[in-house]
Design an enzyme around this catalytic site. Structure first.
Site, PDB file in Angstrom:
ATOM      1  N   CYS A  72       0.834  -1.204   0.000  1.00 52.43           N
ATOM      2  CA  CYS A  72       0.000   0.000   0.000  1.00 52.43           C
ATOM      3  C   CYS A  72       0.872   1.259   0.000  1.00 52.43           C
ATOM      4  O   CYS A  72       0.504   2.278  -0.574  1.00 52.43           O
ATOM      5  CB  CYS A  72      -0.957   0.013   1.177  1.00 52.43           C
ATOM      6  SG  CYS A  72      -0.171  -0.163   2.774  1.00 52.43           S
ATOM      7  N   CYS A 223      28.543  31.232  14.963  1.00 56.54           N
ATOM      8  CA  CYS A 223      29.381  30.794  16.079  1.00 56.54           C
ATOM      9  C   CYS A 223      29.142  31.703  17.295  1.00 56.54           C
ATOM     10  O   CYS A 223      29.210  32.922  17.188  1.00 56.54           O
ATOM     11  CB  CYS A 223      30.852  30.828  15.670  1.00 56.54           C
ATOM     12  SG  CYS A 223      31.981  30.581  17.052  1.00 56.54           S
ATOM     13  N   CYS A 226      32.917  33.493  18.403  1.00 58.11           N
ATOM     14  CA  CYS A 226      33.538  34.574  17.630  1.00 58.11           C
ATOM     15  C   CYS A 226      32.550  35.317  16.733  1.00 58.11           C
ATOM     16  O   CYS A 226      32.936  36.226  16.001  1.00 58.11           O
ATOM     17  CB  CYS A 226      34.690  34.019  16.797  1.00 58.11           C
ATOM     18  SG  CYS A 226      34.122  33.053  15.387  1.00 58.11           S
ATOM     19  N   CYS A 275      34.004  25.587  13.574  1.00 55.78           N
ATOM     20  CA  CYS A 275      33.930  27.001  13.219  1.00 55.78           C
ATOM     21  C   CYS A 275      35.211  27.319  12.438  1.00 55.78           C
ATOM     22  O   CYS A 275      36.309  27.009  12.887  1.00 55.78           O
ATOM     23  CB  CYS A 275      33.825  27.878  14.457  1.00 55.78           C
ATOM     24  SG  CYS A 275      34.092  29.623  14.056  1.00 55.78           S
ATOM     25  N   CYS A 278      37.352  29.982  14.559  1.00 55.27           N
ATOM     26  CA  CYS A 278      37.926  29.469  15.813  1.00 55.27           C
ATOM     27  C   CYS A 278      38.757  28.215  15.548  1.00 55.27           C
ATOM     28  O   CYS A 278      39.585  27.832  16.382  1.00 55.27           O
ATOM     29  CB  CYS A 278      36.828  29.119  16.809  1.00 55.27           C
ATOM     30  SG  CYS A 278      35.801  30.500  17.284  1.00 55.27           S
ATOM     31  N   HIS A 356      -1.536   1.456   7.376  1.00 52.79           N
ATOM     32  CA  HIS A 356      -2.017   1.343   6.006  1.00 52.79           C
ATOM     33  C   HIS A 356      -1.868   2.700   5.319  1.00 52.79           C
ATOM     34  O   HIS A 356      -2.113   3.739   5.925  1.00 52.79           O
ATOM     35  CB  HIS A 356      -3.484   0.907   6.013  1.00 52.79           C
ATOM     36  CG  HIS A 356      -4.044   0.704   4.645  1.00 52.79           C
ATOM     37  ND1 HIS A 356      -3.448  -0.131   3.715  1.00 52.79           N
ATOM     38  CD2 HIS A 356      -5.135   1.240   4.029  1.00 52.79           C
ATOM     39  CE1 HIS A 356      -4.165  -0.103   2.586  1.00 52.79           C
ATOM     40  NE2 HIS A 356      -5.184   0.730   2.752  1.00 52.79           N
TER      41      HIS A 356
HETATM   42 ZN   LIG Z   1      33.987  30.853  15.971  1.00 54.12          ZN
END
Ligand SMILES: [Zn+2]
Length: 404
Positions: A72, A223, A226, A275, A278, A356
């Site tokens: 089905c 982020c 930062c 990131c 970073c 179903h």
């Molecule tokens: Zn960052």
């Protein structure tokens, strides 16, 4: 042009001209052809296409599919796709044969087309189509579906579209490399970056399936350490929406699901990507939005939650508009309204293990309810139930196209 439907006739003719010029390598010969000449020959082409359409002597489409043992899920999905006009006409006209991009035989596409021919047969009413041949070709390619247990319609839809796309890909021999996708387009603005990524996608993956169902999702990451912003783009063939969980509420709207889907999400260190600035995993926030709208948007209401020990199903009633669903608020800033009309629903009733699938599809004469081999008329006010599982919306004509 994929994802950019709508606009006036001249606009779409222009777009078609551009597509033809770029696809058929007409560039050199027709570089200085006047626009009116191009327009005239294009009108000729359009007329040819219309003629071809007239050759499509369609039945009512009110034909059921036999259940050949827990199928089905397949029947419901095929009915929804069978009512996706662009795909239906492409299949019935066997346009993929003319396209001939790959040397390999388009086995699944042929089998799918065969099923659709049965469903749209002029003398087909009161008959039932058996999807056995189609299903066995499908299972050859996707052995995962071999068992006789209940399968998930949404999963099946994804596999099916992916397999069909692979067979009719206009770029079958372009290799994918993971690295390419990682390329950064830092110097571009978001829209240009998105367009560049989309172009890259089409260089490898370009088919009728992409024309109809593919859109582009934008994921923005911020982020928390930062404040660096980064953006990634992914191609999607359906939106899988979470259903808000509030114990006191029995009813939610599709809009609330969309809001939840696109709302900012806090990611802890472990779940955050690196990131770039970073140069480590940091806490961040993520937000999803639609960058490029597809012609047909498939919305999956994610009713099934997998926990460690079990799968549970939400039976919350989700109300959804039948016409004029506006996805503009989930698109690029200031993109204006982007309207969609509903044409098919795949429903799931019952429990996780004993369920179903059925479908509701819009016919010329109104909505029909497809329950395996049985097809009956259904009124609009019976469409909205807590069983709605996958919604198929077609972008409505005459809406403004999205700004880049
Ligand atoms: Zn960052």
């Amino acid at each position: 042009m994929p994802g950019a439907s709508g606009g006036n006739t001249e606009g779409s003719c222009e777009a078609l001209c551009r597509t033809l010029v770029s696809q058929n390598g007409l560039q050199r010969e027709t570089a200085d052809i006047s626009q009116s000449v191009l327009y005239t020959s294009l009108m000729g082409l359009l007329l040819v296409t219309d003629d071809e359409k007239e050759q499509l002597n369609l039945g009512s489409g009110r034909v059921g599919l036999r259940n050949i043992g827990n199928t089905c899920f397949l029947n419901a999905v095929v009915q929804c796709l069978s009512h996706t006009r662009g795909l239906r006409d492409y299949s019935l006209l066997k346009s993929y044969r003319h396209e001939k991009f790959s040397q390999d035989e388009a086995k699944l596409m042929e089998a799918f087309s065969q099923v659709l021919s049965g469903l749209w047969d002029v003398n087909g009413e009161d008959r039932v189509v058996n999807p056995r041949q189609f299903y066995s070709v499908f299972k050859e390619g996707v052995p995962y579906f071999s068992g006789y247990s209940q399968q998930d319609a949404q999963e099946f839809l994804r596999f099916l579209l992916d397999r069909l796309h692979t067979e009719i890909n206009r770029r079958p021999y372009v290799r994918r490399t993971g690295k390419e996708l990682e390329q950064k387009y830092a110097k571009f603005r978001i829209a240009e970056e998105a367009a560049a990524m989309w172009k890259k996608h089409l260089e490898r993956d370009d088919s009728k399936i992409v024309d109809i169902f593919s859109g582009q999702l934008r994921s923005s990451l911020h982020c928390s350490v930062c404040s660096h912003y980064s953006t990634t783009f992914d191609v999607f063939c359906d939106l899988s929406l979470p259903i808000p969980k509030r114990s006191s509420v029995r009813e939610v709207t599709l809009r609330e699901c969309l809001d939840l889907f696109s709302q900012e999400e806090k990611l802890d260190k472990e779940n955050s990507p690196m990131c770039e600035r970073c140069n480590r995993r940091t806490e961040s926030t993520k937000r999803l939005s639609i960058q490029r709208f597809p012609q047909v948007i498939v919305i999956h209401l994610n009713r099934f939650t997998t926990s460690r020990w079990s799968i549970s199903k939400s039976t919350v009633y989700v109300s959804f508009p039948l016409t004029k669903l506006d996805l503009g608020p989930y698109g690029p800033v200031d993109c204006g309204p982007v309207l969609y009309d509903l044409y098919a629903i795949c429903n799931h009733s019952g429990t996780v293990n004993m369920g179903h699938y059925t479908a509701c599809c819009l016919e010329l004469k109104g909505w029909c309810f497809y329950n395996d081999s049985s097809v009956t008329s259904i009124s609009e006010n019976q469409l909205q139930t807590n069983q709605a599982y996958v919604l198929f919306y077609q972008r409505s004509n005459g809406t403004a196209t999205v700004r880049k």
